[in-house]
Design a protein around this motif. Sequence first.
Motif, mmCIF file in Angstrom:
data_model
loop_
_atom_site.group_PDB
_atom_site.id
_atom_site.type_symbol
_atom_site.label_atom_id
_atom_site.label_comp_id
_atom_site.label_asym_id
_atom_site.label_seq_id
_atom_site.Cartn_x
_atom_site.Cartn_y
_atom_site.Cartn_z
ATOM 1 N N HIS A 57 0.829 -1.200 0.000
ATOM 2 C CA HIS A 57 0.000 0.000 0.000
ATOM 3 C C HIS A 57 0.871 1.262 0.000
ATOM 4 C CE1 HIS A 57 -3.649 2.270 1.940
ATOM 5 N NE2 HIS A 57 -3.302 2.758 0.767
ATOM 6 N N HIS A 71 -5.172 3.219 -7.779
ATOM 7 C CA HIS A 71 -5.410 3.467 -6.360
ATOM 8 C C HIS A 71 -5.901 4.902 -6.126
ATOM 9 C CE1 HIS A 71 -5.174 2.465 -2.167
ATOM 10 N NE2 HIS A 71 -4.403 3.511 -1.904
ATOM 11 N N HIS A 75 -9.075 6.293 -3.992
ATOM 12 C CA HIS A 75 -9.049 7.410 -3.039
ATOM 13 C C HIS A 75 -10.096 8.466 -3.401
ATOM 14 C CE1 HIS A 75 -5.635 7.173 -0.121
ATOM 15 N NE2 HIS A 75 -5.410 6.093 -0.852
ATOM 16 N N HIS A 151 -6.450 8.073 6.353
ATOM 17 C CA HIS A 151 -5.610 7.781 5.183
ATOM 18 C C HIS A 151 -6.221 8.367 3.910
ATOM 19 C CE1 HIS A 151 -3.013 5.785 2.351
ATOM 20 N NE2 HIS A 151 -4.076 5.319 1.731
HETATM 21 ZN ZN LIG Z 1 -3.996 4.566 -0.239
#
Ligand SMILES: [Zn+2]
Length: 187
Positions: A57, A71, A75, A151
Amino acid sequence: MAMSRWSYRADQAVFPLLMAAAGAASLRHASIRQTEEWLGCLLSGVGAWTFLEYVLHRWVLHHVPPFKRLHEAHHAHPGEFIGTPAWLSAPLFVLAWLTLARELSRPAAGGAAAGLMAGYLAYSLLHDAVHHRRATPGGWLARAKQRHARHHRPGARGDFGVSTAFWDRLFGTATTIRCNGSRRRGR
Ligand SMILES: [Zn+2]
Ligand SMILES: [Zn+2]
């Protein structure tokens, strides 16, 4: 990549079958000592997955194209079914199993492979729950949701662990929300 709800959750059917196959293939005619070896390797595999999850990650999904672009889509749209399809992840774990089998005994390789798969399955279930399930306030899922939400904040560079915060704490990437609501990055 974007998937249907069923493809997104295919991991949850495929990986228990793979783990059962790893168990059956490696424990057939196994002695007590070999079964203990299998269990030890299973636990080691689960632990190893949590580290792999952090590494993949933090460094692969956030820096290596084309994974970075995919990714970033997750997000940007965390509620959508964007992730790694089972047709891609499952063969990679089978490859890991075959690689381990070249170096380790049959019970050790099967146990470690089943542990890696169990860790991945737990991660997959938890990441799904974090984004798509309601949580009881104050419960462990609520805490996991809060950590992962940090995150997902724009510009965030911490809280890479979904299954556990252990590696974030160890590597100084755990973040916290201060009582006044401001955000602090861990070291
Ligand atoms: Zn991430
Ligand atoms: Zn997420």
